[in-house]
Design a protein around this motif. Structure first.
Motif, PDB file in Angstrom:
ATOM      1  N   ASP A 171       0.746  -1.172  -0.001  1.00 29.59           N
ATOM      2  CA  ASP A 171       0.031   0.029   0.092  1.00 29.59           C
ATOM      3  C   ASP A 171       0.743   1.223   0.066  1.00 29.59           C
ATOM      4  O   ASP A 171       1.920   1.264   0.415  1.00 29.59           O
ATOM      5  CB  ASP A 171      -1.057   0.050   1.289  1.00 29.59           C
TER       6      ASP A 171
ATOM      7  N   GLU B  35       4.009  -1.027   3.833  1.00 32.50           N
ATOM      8  CA  GLU B  35       3.525   0.279   3.569  1.00 32.50           C
ATOM      9  C   GLU B  35       4.374   1.261   3.052  1.00 32.50           C
ATOM     10  O   GLU B  35       5.513   1.347   3.700  1.00 32.50           O
ATOM     11  CB  GLU B  35       3.007   0.877   4.902  1.00 32.50           C
TER      12      GLU B  35
ATOM     13  N   ARG C 139      -6.384  -6.614   2.372  1.00 31.51           N
ATOM     14  CA  ARG C 139      -5.552  -6.213   3.536  1.00 31.51           C
ATOM     15  C   ARG C 139      -5.559  -7.011   4.802  1.00 31.51           C
ATOM     16  O   ARG C 139      -4.731  -7.593   5.283  1.00 31.51           O
ATOM     17  CB  ARG C 139      -5.697  -4.772   3.834  1.00 31.51           C
TER      18      ARG C 139
END
Length: 191
Positions: free
Chosen positions: A142, A189, A181
């Protein structure tokens, strides 16, 4: 985890750390599923895992970019990957699939993978409850939307620009429907 690139390696630290972790889990025949929105670093992550993959363990990389049947094909490509690449492993059968020919707008050459070979399935839409049930390592990458868009357009340029919003809506639907997720065993991240 920091996502700033190290001085000795252009990869973000978060990707380096996740690659190290995943490589410590490698066993023959395993399935790794890598998902995230466009520009999040999925392909970068998968390529680095493959680059450092142990030579004594056979592995087959499968990119959903090669399976999506066009710009509206996120759901269809994900289903195709499950049916043709992952599901045959349940019966210890070889997987066979065709790669999407984006220029000809149809499926093209055939690929095959024996059931004992490890698989890295990478792409937006790859991580669903069905694929999670058949994989031992599940990675969700992400990054903020602005970072992802900048990376994706730098990578694919004008070819992708007119399709960004169209593709993002499909990713939104995938995330809302499957919550990849939450299915991930590892979350990366990037800033």
């Amino acid at each position: 985890m920091s996502s700033a690139p190290s001085r000795s390696n252009p990869l973000p630290r978060a990707i380096e750390d996740a690659v190290d972790t995943v490589l410590g889990l490698v066993v023959p025949g395993m399935v790794i599923v890598v998902d995230g929105r466009s520009g999040a670093g999925k392909t970068t992550f998968a390529r680095e895992v493959l680059r450092r993959w142990p030579a004594d363990v056979d592995v087959e990389p499968v990119a959903l970019d090669d399976l999506y049947p066009g710009w509206d094909g996120l759901v269809a490509g994900s289903a195709y990957a499950y049916a043709r690449v992952l599901a045959p492993r349940l019966e210890r059968r070889a997987a066979t699939w065709q790669r999407w020919d984006w220029n000809a707008d149809r499926y093209g050459d055939v690929r095959a993978c024996p059931p004992e070979r490890a698989v890295i399935l990478e792409g937006s839409g790859a991580l669903t409850p069905a694929s999670a049930a058949l994989s031992s390592v599940r990675v969700w990458l992400d990054a903020p939307a602005s970072v992802r868009r900048e990376r994706a357009l730098a990578r694919d340029g004008e070819t992708y620009r007119p399709h960004w919003e169209r593709w993002a809506r499909q990713e939104d639907e995938h995330v809302a429907r499957h919550d990849p997720r939450a299915l991930a065993t590892h979350i990366v991240e990037l800033a």
